[in-house]
Scaffold this motif. Structure first.
Motif, PDB file in Angstrom:
ATOM      1  N   SER A 151     -41.978 -60.237 -11.500  1.00 36.79           N
ATOM      2  CA  SER A 151     -42.047 -60.898 -12.814  1.00 36.79           C
ATOM      3  C   SER A 151     -43.399 -60.664 -13.477  1.00 36.79           C
ATOM      4  N   TYR A 152     -44.472 -60.716 -12.683  1.00 37.25           N
ATOM      5  CA  TYR A 152     -45.817 -60.513 -13.222  1.00 37.25           C
ATOM      6  C   TYR A 152     -45.954 -59.126 -13.845  1.00 37.25           C
ATOM      7  N   PHE A 153     -45.517 -58.091 -13.118  1.00 36.05           N
ATOM      8  CA  PHE A 153     -45.671 -56.728 -13.624  1.00 36.05           C
ATOM      9  C   PHE A 153     -44.703 -56.428 -14.765  1.00 36.05           C
ATOM     10  N   GLU A 154     -43.564 -57.111 -14.785  1.00 32.67           N
ATOM     11  CA  GLU A 154     -42.655 -56.970 -15.931  1.00 32.67           C
ATOM     12  C   GLU A 154     -43.305 -57.516 -17.197  1.00 32.67           C
ATOM     13  N   LYS A 175     -39.687 -55.605  -6.154  1.00 32.67           N
ATOM     14  CA  LYS A 175     -38.393 -56.122  -6.599  1.00 32.67           C
ATOM     15  C   LYS A 175     -37.960 -57.320  -5.760  1.00 32.67           C
ATOM     16  N   GLY A 176     -37.565 -58.394  -6.449  1.00 30.58           N
ATOM     17  CA  GLY A 176     -37.105 -59.591  -5.758  1.00 30.58           C
ATOM     18  C   GLY A 176     -38.201 -60.569  -5.397  1.00 30.58           C
ATOM     19  N   THR A 177     -39.452 -60.295  -5.840  1.00 29.95           N
ATOM     20  CA  THR A 177     -40.571 -61.190  -5.532  1.00 29.95           C
ATOM     21  C   THR A 177     -41.194 -61.712  -6.824  1.00 29.95           C
ATOM     22  N   PHE A 231     -46.026 -49.090 -14.373  1.00 31.11           N
ATOM     23  CA  PHE A 231     -45.521 -50.448 -14.224  1.00 31.11           C
ATOM     24  C   PHE A 231     -44.181 -50.446 -13.498  1.00 31.11           C
ATOM     25  N   ARG A 232     -43.335 -49.460 -13.833  1.00 31.13           N
ATOM     26  CA  ARG A 232     -42.009 -49.415 -13.216  1.00 31.13           C
ATOM     27  C   ARG A 232     -42.128 -49.224 -11.705  1.00 31.13           C
ATOM     28  N   ALA A 233     -43.105 -48.416 -11.275  1.00 26.64           N
ATOM     29  CA  ALA A 233     -43.305 -48.213  -9.836  1.00 26.64           C
ATOM     30  C   ALA A 233     -43.693 -49.524  -9.157  1.00 26.64           C
ATOM     31  N   LEU A 234     -44.581 -50.284  -9.810  1.00 32.43           N
ATOM     32  CA  LEU A 234     -44.988 -51.576  -9.254  1.00 32.43           C
ATOM     33  C   LEU A 234     -43.827 -52.566  -9.271  1.00 32.43           C
ATOM     34  N   ILE A 235     -43.068 -52.568 -10.347  1.00 31.91           N
ATOM     35  CA  ILE A 235     -41.911 -53.480 -10.456  1.00 31.91           C
ATOM     36  C   ILE A 235     -40.889 -53.169  -9.374  1.00 31.91           C
TER      37      ILE A 235
END
Length: 600
Positions: free
Chosen positions: A161-164, A155-157, A147-151
């Motif tokens: 928020s969705y992946f967080e 970043k900034g889009t 998830f962190r890689a996707l977040i």
């Protein structure tokens, strides 16, 4: 190994077509980088050709010398400044960017087949693990670092928020797959057993009423039709207690009434706590059910790029225009426009064939066909619900042309008999090579082979083709036959939007070239509107009785059909595409009051 860096070009190798042992490894021998001693082109462990993209200079020699048309070297748009979200393997398809589910909205995905729509949806639904172009390592979305890689990537889009939320387990997902025909392979039992098993909302009674499943609850899941299976799959998806729902092509196999009912239900699912993402090729239904859409562009089976979010009306019009203004990308060399008037086209007065009034009984079902006439160069669309006799009517005409029915066709007096070419609803495949199967169609290279994009399929076996590829090949086979009457049953099935509109031009052109006429059964109203000169309308009660009326003029036929399903149409002011009026809107009320439901 670190993530791959962005490449200005990619190489695509079609492994099915690549036979280096038979061609003597021509591409390796001709590659100028190989001649300099660098391994740009090589034979991999699978004994197929591979391309090291980081040192490929894009000279274009290898695609030209490959006798099997197995190699493509593609220069990517300059606007792509990042690594792909996912790549399926070395020298295979890459997806760039992702769409974003929005709470309170139904978001649609629009693009050609093989451009990455299902890939994007599977990543968002947690079914496919993205690798960010690193084909040797999967990033699992079930682990925190995934998830962190996707977040970090987004970043900034909105996607961040969705992946967080996914990372924090604030989102629960429900997914309706594209290939519903695979469900019976993974589940054994009755329809009721399947639905009760997945019912997390205690909504069983409500849902089976909405999707009209009462009559098939006791039937084995392996014994129901494609349309019934589609409705069961959608029902199973919405019964899950989720807050993000994914629907991959929910209207396949469904008739227009069922499509509108499903579209209305999906549209009403979105609220402040619920997001919906949907893939749909029926533009009228996509327009009717979504609030926003992402377009996908690129090259089929090579790479796909997800555009920014657009309002549905603007997004569909942008797609038809072929030009993404914000991205400064032209992804099609022509604009798609519709006729500005719904006025009836001039119909030839040369009669090809007429049928008398006749009745047909098939078990507990029967239909009555009123008398009708087909003129030369006529293209007659056939509209009606599933199970109301459309396919049976078409088959009856086929049998009547052979003299195998109780009634006789009235044939143009200048002809001794009526020749008929028939493409059935369900197409069987075998191991025959496409080129041999289409030997009579090869002389229609410009009219059939190129516009239906069949060139790259010619050396494959029919059994190797996807549903859409097999459909296009079967259509080419049918239209290449010399006939008076061409009968096409659901030709738009498995085809994307552009293929459907291209097909309509192909059919029209071939009727002129073959001096014939066509009857076309289909459930895509935009396709029927685009192709037809007149309409046959089926009325009655599905699985009980049917009544065939017409052929009518487009205006009269559409008014008859739309009156039954209680909707009205208008034309878009930009490109004249047909759009459904919102129920009980001012325009809807005005047209119903005037009785002109078809572009009033």
């Amino acid at each position: 190994m670190s993530f791959i860096i962005f490449m200005s070009r990619i190489a695509i190798i079609d492994k099915k077509k690549c036979h280096p042992q038979e061609c003597g490894e021509l591409c390796l021998k001709k590659c100028p980088i190989n001649k300099m001693g660098e391994p740009c082109m090589f034979i991999g462990e699978d004994e197929k050709v591979g391309v090291e993209e980081s040192i490929c200079v894009g000279c274009g020699i290898c695609p030209k010398v490959c006798p099997y048309d197995a190699i493509e070297i593609i220069n990517l748009p300059e606007e792509l400044k990042s690594d792909p979200i996912h790549r399926y393997g070395e020298n295979t398809f890459s997806l760039y960017n992702l769409p974003v589910p929005i709470f309170g909205k139904v978001v649609g995905l629009l693009g050609r087949n093989g451009i990455g729509k299902s890939t994007a949806m599977k990543i968002l639904a947690g079914i496919l693990k993205p690798n960010f172009g690193n084909i040797e390592k999967e990033i699992t979305t079930k682990e925190k670092e995934g998830f962190r890689a996707l977040i970090d990537y987004f970043k900034g889009t909105e996607a961040q928020s969705y992946f967080e939320k996914l990372e924090k387990n604030e989102i629960k997902l429900s997914y309706k797959p594209q290939q519903v025909e695979l469900i019976p392979k993974s589940f054994s039992g009755s329809v009721e057993e399947l639905l009760r098993k997945v019912d997390e909302k205690n909504s069983f009674n409500e849902i089976i009423n909405v999707f009209e499943l009462k009559d098939i609850l006791t039937r084995d899941i392996k014994q129901i039709s494609g349309g019934e299976l589609q409705r069961v799959a959608i029902a199973a998806c919405v019964m899950k207690d989720a807050n993000v729902y994914f629907f991959d092509e929910p209207t396949s196999y469904l008739d227009i009434k069922q499509r509108l009912k499903i579209a209305k239900y999906i549209r009403n699912m979105a609220d402040e706590n619920t997001a919906v993402l949907v893939i749909e090729h029926d533009l009228i239904i996509l327009d009717y059910m979504t609030d926003n859409i992402h377009l996908l562009y690129g090259k089929e089976s090579a790479y796909g790029v997800v555009s920014g979010l657009k309002a549905t009306k603007n997004g569909i019009n942008t797609y038809l225009s072929g030009f993404l203004r914000e991205e400064n990308i032209r992804f099609r060399d022509r604009e798609i426009k519709f006729e500005s008037q719904s006025a009836d086209e001039d119909i030839s007065q040369i009669k090809i064939v007429s049928w008398p009034k006749f009745e047909k009984k098939l078990g507990n079902f029967s239909f009555i066909a009123k008398e009708g006439t087909v003129f030369r160069h006529d293209i007659i669309g056939i509209l009606g619900e599933n199970g109301i006799g459309k396919t049976s009517f078409v088959r009856e005409l086929v049998e009547a042309s052979k003299g195998n029915t109780d009634f006789k066709l009235i044939i143009d007096e200048t002809k001794k008999d009526l020749t008929v070419a028939y493409k059935p609803q369900y197409i069987e495949s075998n191991d025959e090579i496409v080129r041999l199967y289409l030997k009579d169609a090869m002389k229609f290279e410009l009219q059939l082979i190129k516009p239906l994009a069949i060139e790259k399929l010619l050396d494959l076996q029919l059994s190797d083709l996807s549903g859409g590829e097999l459909q296009r090949v079967a259509i080419a086979k049918t239209l290449s036959q010399k006939a008076d009457l061409y009968l096409l049953d659901e030709p738009s099935a498995y085809l994307d939007v552009e293929q459907r509109l291209s097909l309509s031009k192909v059919i029209s052109g071939m009727m002129d070239a073959q001096n014939g006429s066509a009857l076309v059964v289909d459930h895509d109203l935009l396709f029927i509107d685009y192709i037809s000169k007149r309409l046959l309308v089926f009325e009655g009660k599905p699985a009980i009785e049917g009544l065939v009326t017409g052929p009518f003029s487009m205006k009269e036929g559409m008014n008859n059909f739309l009156k039954d399903i209680k909707i009205t149409f208008r034309r878009d002011e930009t490109n004249n595409r047909p759009r459904v009026n919102k129920i009980d809107s001012q325009k809807d009320r005005e047209q119903k009051l005037s009785g002109n439901l078809y572009y009033g």
